[in-house]
Design a protein around this motif. Structure first.
Motif, PDB file in Angstrom:
ATOM      1  N   PRO A 194       0.819  -1.128   0.079  1.00  0.00           N
ATOM      2  CA  PRO A 194       0.025   0.073  -0.123  1.00  0.00           C
ATOM      3  C   PRO A 194       0.862   1.275  -0.021  1.00  0.00           C
ATOM      4  CG  PRO A 194      -1.006  -1.650   1.425  1.00  0.00           C
ATOM      5  CD  PRO A 194       0.295  -2.008   1.026  1.00  0.00           C
ATOM      6  N   THR A 195       1.973   1.283   0.690  1.00  0.00           N
ATOM      7  CA  THR A 195       2.770   2.458   0.829  1.00  0.00           C
ATOM      8  C   THR A 195       3.449   2.764  -0.695  1.00  0.00           C
ATOM      9  OG1 THR A 195       4.900   1.256   1.387  1.00  0.00           O
ATOM     10  CG2 THR A 195       3.354   2.051   3.029  1.00  0.00           C
ATOM     11  N   LEU A 196       3.679   1.768  -1.671  1.00  0.00           N
ATOM     12  CA  LEU A 196       4.067   2.146  -2.729  1.00  0.00           C
ATOM     13  C   LEU A 196       3.115   2.649  -3.542  1.00  0.00           C
ATOM     14  CD1 LEU A 196       6.517   1.653  -4.841  1.00  0.00           C
ATOM     15  CD2 LEU A 196       5.737  -0.436  -5.411  1.00  0.00           C
ATOM     16  N   THR A 197       1.789   1.882  -3.373  1.00  0.00           N
ATOM     17  CA  THR A 197       0.793   2.490  -4.367  1.00  0.00           C
ATOM     18  C   THR A 197       0.321   3.928  -4.100  1.00  0.00           C
ATOM     19  OG1 THR A 197      -0.044   0.033  -4.490  1.00  0.00           O
ATOM     20  CG2 THR A 197      -1.509   2.047  -5.015  1.00  0.00           C
ATOM     21  N   ARG A 198       0.393   3.983  -2.675  1.00  0.00           N
ATOM     22  CA  ARG A 198       0.059   5.713  -2.384  1.00  0.00           C
ATOM     23  C   ARG A 198       1.130   6.467  -3.106  1.00  0.00           C
ATOM     24  NH1 ARG A 198       0.319   4.645   2.503  1.00  0.00           N
ATOM     25  NH2 ARG A 198      -1.827   4.507   2.941  1.00  0.00           N
ATOM     26  N   ALA A 199       2.354   6.064  -3.077  1.00  0.00           N
ATOM     27  CA  ALA A 199       3.545   6.872  -4.108  1.00  0.00           C
ATOM     28  C   ALA A 199       3.100   7.346  -5.333  1.00  0.00           C
ATOM     29  CB  ALA A 199       4.814   6.290  -3.978  1.00  0.00           C
ATOM     30  N   PHE A 200       2.150   6.488  -5.936  1.00  0.00           N
ATOM     31  CA  PHE A 200       1.762   6.653  -7.370  1.00  0.00           C
ATOM     32  C   PHE A 200       0.603   7.302  -7.358  1.00  0.00           C
ATOM     33  CE2 PHE A 200       5.042   3.694  -7.802  1.00  0.00           C
ATOM     34  CZ  PHE A 200       5.592   4.022  -9.014  1.00  0.00           C
ATOM     35  N   THR A 201      -0.008   7.871  -6.395  1.00  0.00           N
ATOM     36  CA  THR A 201      -1.196   8.779  -6.460  1.00  0.00           C
ATOM     37  C   THR A 201      -1.006   9.865  -7.199  1.00  0.00           C
ATOM     38  OG1 THR A 201      -0.994   9.525  -4.218  1.00  0.00           O
ATOM     39  CG2 THR A 201      -2.725   7.550  -4.593  1.00  0.00           C
ATOM     40  N   TYR A 202      -2.094  10.430  -8.125  1.00  0.00           N
ATOM     41  CA  TYR A 202      -1.927  11.730  -8.573  1.00  0.00           C
ATOM     42  C   TYR A 202      -0.746  11.962  -9.669  1.00  0.00           C
ATOM     43  CZ  TYR A 202      -5.227  13.187  -5.032  1.00  0.00           C
ATOM     44  OH  TYR A 202      -6.488  13.129  -4.361  1.00  0.00           O
TER      45      TYR A 202
END
Length: 396
Positions: A76-84
């Motif tokens: 999840p922390t990696l996915t969050r880094a790709f938001t926006y």
């Protein structure tokens, strides 16, 4: 009396011109393939160096010019880094979860609520692969869990109102396709062919999803001594080709041959026009002492040739639009993940300090862009004149 020129282009004529232009454009070239890279989130240990922060991974993907990333073990922390961001995400559900998800849709919902729901659509998640090469990594007979798991993930997405994420699974070319040559004779092999592949293809067609395949020309090259190394590395030589005598098609690289073998196998199974995504591909920069062709020079030649080929928009002989997406394996070498043994192959395009191994331009731009733009303008001009010509003759 001086002859008059053709009449002005009316609105209706202009629309017809645009339509004909689009037809000409389709026959000229296809859009370049979406190019991505695979990434395995390292598991922190006391003996291994600390993995790069997710924000650094997102920055590296952007600076390298990739449009997409395939995450083999989503975090999840990696996915969050790709938001926006403009990077699309291709998530993979780990193989050990396939059986539980097949048995209970609530397990699929639980996984989605951790890895998808908190981020979508701010993170551009486009694809979920249920398992990675599950057939090869699982005991015999476990393939019966694969399709129920795929359906449960698909239905779970619908339950929470998400309809734009496709669901599929990936296969290894060597383990699922009978032969790479001639491609026209290829078929799906093994006990899973009728019990899994055909129902899966039906599911993919019904849900407008893609067939995911791991294609490694290096592995096929090692198994077939008659294949020239240049043919596997996209090298252009006068006699560097192979002809499929059944179809009369000429192949100039092993990658196209393998992709067309997959397309032929799907056709033999009764399914055409299902998009193909190359979920993994690459060439090792090192291996054991006997793997002399696993070296950085050949790896760079393969990747450079692959990128140029995918950017060209030429597709393959059997499918002019080519593959929809292709993912280079992998961002880092295995030693960054869990410690590399002396006989393990290295596939990464970055060193552990995040510096580049190769000077390759991975971005979507290409040198042929200018000439293709000129070709488009010429095609449009031809379309206009084809339409205006008959109208002018009718006015005489």
């Amino acid at each position: 009396m001086a002859s008059m020129g053709p009449p002005p282009l009316s609105f209706s004529t202009f629309i017809l011109s645009l339509y004909l232009f689009s037809l000409l454009l389709r026959t000229t070239y296809s859009l370049p393939t979406t190019l991505g890279v695979t990434y395995f989130t390292p598991v922190p240990t006391t003996t291994q160096p600390k993995p790069p922060p997710p924000v650094h991974i997102a920055t590296a993907i952007s600076s390298l010019g990739f449009n997409s990333i395939r995450v083999l073990n989503p975090d999840p922390t990696l996915t969050r880094a790709f938001t926006y961001t403009n990077t699309t995400l291709f998530l993979t559900i780990p193989n050990p979860l396939v059986q539980p998800i097949a048995s209970n849709r609530s397990m699929a919902l639980r996984w989605l609520y951790v890895h998808v729901v908190p981020f979508y659509p701010r993170a551009r998640i486009t694809t979920i692969s249920v398992g990675n090469d599950f057939l090869s990594a699982s005991p015999p007979g476990f393939y019966s869990f694969l399709l129920p798991a795929i359906r449960n993930v698909h239905l779970a997405l619908r339950d929470i109102g998400i309809r734009k994420i496709s669901v599929s699974t990936s296969f290894s070319f060597i383990n699922i396709v009978s032969t790479p040559f001639p491609p026209s004779s290829a078929e799906f092999q093994g006990l899973a062919s009728d019990n899994l592949i055909k129902p899966l293809l039906q599911f993919l067609r019904d849900t407008n999803s893609s067939f995911l395949i791991n294609i490694y020309p290096y592995n096929v090259y090692r198994l077939n001594s008659e294949i020239p190394i240049g043919f596997a590395l996209f090298q252009e030589h006068p006699f560097n080709f192979r002809d499929d005598l059944i179809t009369g098609v000429r192949y100039r690289n092993l990658f196209d041959m393998m992709v067309d073998a997959v397309i032929s196998a799907m056709t033999a199974a009764g399914f055409v026009n299902i998009p193909v995504v190359v979920a993994e591909t690459g060439w090792p920069s090192s291996g054991d002492a006997l793997e002399v062709d696993a070296n950085s020079a050949y790896a760079e030649m393969y990747l450079r040739g692959l990128v140029a080929h995918l950017k060209s928009g030429l597709g393959t002989p059997l499918r002019k639009e080519g593959v929809a997406e292709a993912y280079i394996y992998e961002l880092f070498d295995d030693e960054v993940r869990w410690g590399k043994t002396p006989h393990e192959r290295s596939w990464g395009i970055l060193f552990s300090n995040m510096t580049k191994k190769y000077e390759i331009e991975f971005s979507g731009s290409d040198s042929a862009g200018g000439s293709r733009a000129f070709l488009c303008l010429c095609s449009f001009a031809v379309a206009v004149n084809i339409i205006r010509g008959p109208l002018h003759l009718l006015s005489l």
